[in-house]
Design a protein around this motif. Sequence first.
Motif, PDB file in Angstrom:
ATOM      1  N   ASP A  63      14.683  32.760  22.655  1.00 53.55           N
ATOM      2  CA  ASP A  63      13.915  31.988  22.761  1.00 53.55           C
ATOM      3  C   ASP A  63      12.496  31.823  22.341  1.00 53.55           C
ATOM      4  N   ILE A  64      12.072  33.136  21.766  1.00 56.16           N
ATOM      5  CA  ILE A  64      10.984  33.028  21.063  1.00 56.16           C
ATOM      6  C   ILE A  64      11.315  33.868  19.676  1.00 56.16           C
ATOM      7  N   PRO A  65      10.371  33.239  18.578  1.00 54.22           N
ATOM      8  CA  PRO A  65      10.727  34.020  17.352  1.00 54.22           C
ATOM      9  C   PRO A  65      10.408  35.472  17.364  1.00 54.22           C
ATOM     10  N   GLN A  66      11.573  36.253  16.707  1.00 54.05           N
ATOM     11  CA  GLN A  66      11.320  37.850  16.841  1.00 54.05           C
ATOM     12  C   GLN A  66      11.392  38.324  15.325  1.00 54.05           C
ATOM     13  N   SER A  67      11.202  39.401  14.994  1.00 54.91           N
ATOM     14  CA  SER A  67      11.272  40.168  13.736  1.00 54.91           C
ATOM     15  C   SER A  67      12.237  41.414  14.441  1.00 54.91           C
ATOM     16  N   LEU A  68      13.585  41.363  13.734  1.00 51.34           N
ATOM     17  CA  LEU A  68      14.507  42.350  14.180  1.00 51.34           C
ATOM     18  C   LEU A  68      15.567  42.833  12.946  1.00 51.34           C
ATOM     19  N   CYS A  69      15.813  44.011  13.252  1.00 48.50           N
ATOM     20  CA  CYS A  69      16.775  44.720  12.168  1.00 48.50           C
ATOM     21  C   CYS A  69      18.253  44.917  12.970  1.00 48.50           C
ATOM     22  N   ILE A  70      19.097  44.890  12.285  1.00 51.96           N
ATOM     23  CA  ILE A  70      20.517  45.254  12.615  1.00 51.96           C
ATOM     24  C   ILE A  70      20.829  46.597  12.142  1.00 51.96           C
ATOM     25  N   TRP A  71      21.222  47.322  13.314  1.00 54.35           N
ATOM     26  CA  TRP A  71      21.643  48.682  12.724  1.00 54.35           C
ATOM     27  C   TRP A  71      22.673  49.246  13.330  1.00 54.35           C
ATOM     28  N   LEU A  72      23.680  50.070  12.691  1.00 52.42           N
ATOM     29  CA  LEU A  72      24.760  50.692  12.779  1.00 52.42           C
ATOM     30  C   LEU A  72      24.126  52.107  13.650  1.00 52.42           C
ATOM     31  N   THR A  73      24.698  52.347  14.837  1.00 54.31           N
ATOM     32  CA  THR A  73      24.203  53.692  15.326  1.00 54.31           C
ATOM     33  C   THR A  73      24.635  55.018  14.491  1.00 54.31           C
ATOM     34  N   THR A  74      25.615  54.925  13.766  1.00 53.88           N
ATOM     35  CA  THR A  74      25.978  56.152  12.771  1.00 53.88           C
ATOM     36  C   THR A  74      25.056  56.162  11.557  1.00 53.88           C
ATOM     37  N   GLU A  75      24.350  55.139  11.271  1.00 55.95           N
ATOM     38  CA  GLU A  75      23.791  54.938   9.934  1.00 55.95           C
ATOM     39  C   GLU A  75      22.446  55.229  10.358  1.00 55.95           C
ATOM     40  N   THR A 100      32.467  51.333  17.212  1.00 52.96           N
ATOM     41  CA  THR A 100      31.034  51.250  16.606  1.00 52.96           C
ATOM     42  C   THR A 100      30.186  50.347  17.246  1.00 52.96           C
ATOM     43  N   LEU A 101      28.913  50.819  17.604  1.00 51.01           N
ATOM     44  CA  LEU A 101      27.998  50.219  18.473  1.00 51.01           C
ATOM     45  C   LEU A 101      26.830  49.712  17.302  1.00 51.01           C
ATOM     46  N   PHE A 102      26.438  48.500  17.509  1.00 51.90           N
ATOM     47  CA  PHE A 102      25.480  47.672  16.749  1.00 51.90           C
ATOM     48  C   PHE A 102      24.330  47.734  17.598  1.00 51.90           C
ATOM     49  N   PRO A 107      11.610  46.202  14.133  1.00 48.85           N
ATOM     50  CA  PRO A 107      11.244  47.145  12.836  1.00 48.85           C
ATOM     51  C   PRO A 107       9.921  47.877  12.931  1.00 48.85           C
ATOM     52  N   LYS A 108       8.960  47.078  13.785  1.00 52.15           N
ATOM     53  CA  LYS A 108       7.534  47.931  13.804  1.00 52.15           C
ATOM     54  C   LYS A 108       7.481  49.122  14.850  1.00 52.15           C
ATOM     55  N   SER A 109       7.927  48.773  16.043  1.00 56.96           N
ATOM     56  CA  SER A 109       8.038  49.775  17.057  1.00 56.96           C
ATOM     57  C   SER A 109       9.242  50.519  17.089  1.00 56.96           C
ATOM     58  N   ASN A 110      10.441  50.089  16.459  1.00 50.71           N
ATOM     59  CA  ASN A 110      11.812  50.729  16.477  1.00 50.71           C
ATOM     60  C   ASN A 110      12.135  50.611  17.923  1.00 50.71           C
ATOM     61  N   ASN A 111      11.880  49.650  18.679  1.00 49.80           N
ATOM     62  CA  ASN A 111      12.417  49.677  20.093  1.00 49.80           C
ATOM     63  C   ASN A 111      13.636  48.882  20.013  1.00 49.80           C
ATOM     64  N   LEU A 112      14.756  49.453  20.903  1.00 51.13           N
ATOM     65  CA  LEU A 112      16.106  48.688  21.095  1.00 51.13           C
ATOM     66  C   LEU A 112      15.738  47.608  21.894  1.00 51.13           C
ATOM     67  N   VAL A 113      16.434  46.314  21.220  1.00 48.34           N
ATOM     68  CA  VAL A 113      16.569  45.087  21.952  1.00 48.34           C
ATOM     69  C   VAL A 113      17.586  44.681  22.792  1.00 48.34           C
ATOM     70  N   THR A 114      18.700  44.956  21.839  1.00 43.53           N
ATOM     71  CA  THR A 114      20.171  44.615  22.493  1.00 43.53           C
ATOM     72  C   THR A 114      21.038  45.396  21.710  1.00 43.53           C
ATOM     73  N   THR A 115      22.308  45.765  22.378  1.00 42.91           N
ATOM     74  CA  THR A 115      23.513  46.361  21.753  1.00 42.91           C
ATOM     75  C   THR A 115      24.643  45.359  21.804  1.00 42.91           C
ATOM     76  N   ALA A 116      25.796  45.589  20.813  1.00 45.68           N
ATOM     77  CA  ALA A 116      26.930  45.032  21.045  1.00 45.68           C
ATOM     78  C   ALA A 116      28.145  46.264  20.586  1.00 45.68           C
ATOM     79  N   LEU A 117      29.175  46.268  21.128  1.00 44.32           N
ATOM     80  CA  LEU A 117      30.157  47.156  20.669  1.00 44.32           C
ATOM     81  C   LEU A 117      31.350  46.415  20.045  1.00 44.32           C
ATOM     82  N   VAL A 118      31.979  46.990  18.896  1.00 41.34           N
ATOM     83  CA  VAL A 118      32.980  46.581  18.314  1.00 41.34           C
ATOM     84  C   VAL A 118      34.131  47.734  18.526  1.00 41.34           C
TER      85      VAL A 118
END
Length: 139
Positions: A63-75, A100-102, A107-118
Motif C-alpha cells: 500500500d505504501i512505496p518501499q525499498s526492498l531486496c529479495i534474498w535467498l536464506t542460503t545466500e 528454499t525460503l525467500f 536494504p537500509k535496516s536489514n529488517n525482514l518484511v515477509t517470507t515465502a517458501l518454495v
Amino acid sequence: MTSKAYHSNSVWLIYCTYCSLILACFVSLSSFADELKITPNTCAVTLEKPDCHLDLLIEYQSDIPQSLCIWLTTESVAIACFQDKLDFKYQVQLTLAKDTLFELRDPKSNNLVTTALVKVAKFEPANPRRRRGLSWNLL
C-alpha cells in the motif's frame, strides 16, 4: 409521536453500525495486501533428477512505496533490489535441491518484511505389486 423519533433513531444507529462493520472489514482486508507471491511454489524431483530447474515469478504489492531486496536464506547476496516501489514483478531462473525460503528485507535496516517458501517434493514411484497366493491356473 415520540415513538416515531425513537424508531428513526434506532434505525439510524443500526445503519451506522453496519456501515462501520463493513468499513472495518475493508480496512482489515487491505492489511493483507503486503504479501510475497512466488509462482510456482512447488517443484517435484525424482531420484534420477534430484535438482529442480525453475523459472520463478516473484511478485509483491504494498500500500505504501518501499525499498526492498529479495534474498535467498542460503545466500549472502540479494537476488534483486527495488527502490521506492508499490509493487514489482521479477523473474529468475534457479536450480533448487531442497525447500528454499525467500525473504524480502529492507536494504537500509536489514529488517525482514515477509517470507515465502518454495517446496521441493521428492517423487518416489510406488513399488510394483507382488502377486500372492498359489498359481492355480495350470492350463
